[in-house]
Design a protein around this motif. Structure first.
Motif, PDB file in Angstrom:
ATOM      1  N   GLU A 152      -2.915   4.301   2.377  1.00 37.97           N
ATOM      2  CA  GLU A 152      -3.002   4.317   3.834  1.00 37.97           C
ATOM      3  C   GLU A 152      -2.508   5.670   4.323  1.00 37.97           C
ATOM      4  O   GLU A 152      -1.391   6.079   3.991  1.00 37.97           O
ATOM      5  CB  GLU A 152      -2.145   3.216   4.471  1.00 37.97           C
ATOM      6  CG  GLU A 152      -2.672   1.813   4.272  1.00 37.97           C
ATOM      7  CD  GLU A 152      -1.803   0.783   4.986  1.00 37.97           C
ATOM      8  OE1 GLU A 152      -0.833   1.191   5.680  1.00 37.97           O
ATOM      9  OE2 GLU A 152      -2.075  -0.417   4.824  1.00 37.97           O
ATOM     10  N   ARG A 162      -3.510   0.603  -2.958  1.00 38.84           N
ATOM     11  CA  ARG A 162      -4.353   1.116  -1.888  1.00 38.84           C
ATOM     12  C   ARG A 162      -3.604   2.210  -1.130  1.00 38.84           C
ATOM     13  O   ARG A 162      -2.389   2.149  -0.969  1.00 38.84           O
ATOM     14  CB  ARG A 162      -4.702  -0.044  -0.946  1.00 38.84           C
ATOM     15  CG  ARG A 162      -5.549   0.304   0.262  1.00 38.84           C
ATOM     16  CD  ARG A 162      -5.993  -0.979   0.954  1.00 38.84           C
ATOM     17  NE  ARG A 162      -4.855  -1.837   1.248  1.00 38.84           N
ATOM     18  CZ  ARG A 162      -4.125  -1.769   2.367  1.00 38.84           C
ATOM     19  NH1 ARG A 162      -4.405  -0.842   3.279  1.00 38.84           N
ATOM     20  NH2 ARG A 162      -3.122  -2.600   2.560  1.00 38.84           N
ATOM     21  N   ALA A 169       0.849  -1.185   0.000  1.00 39.78           N
ATOM     22  CA  ALA A 169       0.000   0.000   0.000  1.00 39.78           C
ATOM     23  C   ALA A 169       0.885   1.235   0.000  1.00 39.78           C
ATOM     24  O   ALA A 169       2.055   1.179   0.408  1.00 39.78           O
ATOM     25  CB  ALA A 169      -0.921   0.007   1.211  1.00 39.78           C
TER      26      ALA A 169
END
Length: 250
Positions: A63, A61, A21
């Motif tokens: 974070e 993704r 991520a």
């Protein structure tokens, strides 16, 4: 939406996202760039929009790694606890972080009491003058180098600067112009000195240890975001005034 011209190199993506991520270090201490949504409490702002767009470009993704002070945010990236961050460019920070060109320019200003004898930025650097700054902030780093006679008192974070200034009876508060303006509306009897003592060049950065490929990919991304109007639109969307989009890098 793919906001960049070309797909990223898979090797660059792996280098930028060793955990799979994209971990973005976010400093909530600078209201120009980030804050919390009053309804949901979730982080929002220009830096979050850029982090989300970069993660989308990489196809990974996102974070968010959230901090209340710039120094902590810098440490997270320098220590590889985060993959990218949003900072004012400074040579001290540049020891461990590869910066892009700036995407936003912000004024740093001084705040004093109404009855202060100080009338200009140039008068601040005098013996006996105590200037408070947020610990580890761009203003702290800059003024530590530049002030030759005045002394520096460090508040825990940038949002605590005016509180510290008032509680300790200090002479000058230094910080983001917009934050100081907002604080002066809350606390009576304060005024900004005209102009600014520095222009903060806000950039993105990644650990130097990741190599030149990731650093260049981030530099290209920032230039693309400026050129396509993404940064300007983000500033407008979040109602940010007093900050300007930085010019294209040479």
């Amino acid at each position: 939406m793919n906001l960049n011209r070309t797909s990223p190199d898979p090797a660059v993506v792996r280098a930028l996202t060793p955990t799979g991520a994209l971990r973005a270090s976010i400093n909530l201490g600078n209201p120009i760039l980030a804050g919390r949504d009053p309804g949901s409490g979730e982080p929002k702002g220009v830096s979050i929009d850029l982090a989300r767009a970069f993660a989308e470009h990489l196809g990974v993704r996102l974070e968010l790694v959230v901090f209340d002070a710039a120094g902590k945010s810098v440490e997270a990236v320098a220590g590889e606890q985060a993959d990218i961050g949003f900072f004012a460019i400074d040579p001290v920070r540049g020891a461990d972080i590869a910066f892009t060109a700036p995407y936003v320019l912000i004024e740093g200003s001084y705040l004093v009491r109404e009855d202060s004898l100080l009338r200009s930025n140039e008068e601040v650097d005098r013996g006996g003058t105590r200037v408070t700054v947020g610990k580890g902030s761009a203003y702290d780093l800059f003024l530590t180098r530049e002030l030759k006679h005045a002394s520096i008192v460090r508040a825990p974070t940038s949002p605590k600067v005016v509180e510290t200034f008032i509680e300790q009876g200090l002479d000058v508060a230094a910080g983001v112009k917009q934050q100081l303006e907002a604080d002066s509306r809350v606390h009576a009897g304060l005024r900004l000195l005209p102009g600014h003592f520095m222009v903060i060049r806000q950039a993105m950065g990644t650990p130097k240890s990741r190599g030149e490929g990731p650093a260049q990919a981030l530099r290209d991304f920032v230039e693309d975001m400026k050129a396509k109007g993404f940064v300007a639109e983000a500033l407008k969307r979040h109602g940010i005034e007093g900050a300007s989009v930085a010019p294209a890098a040479c």
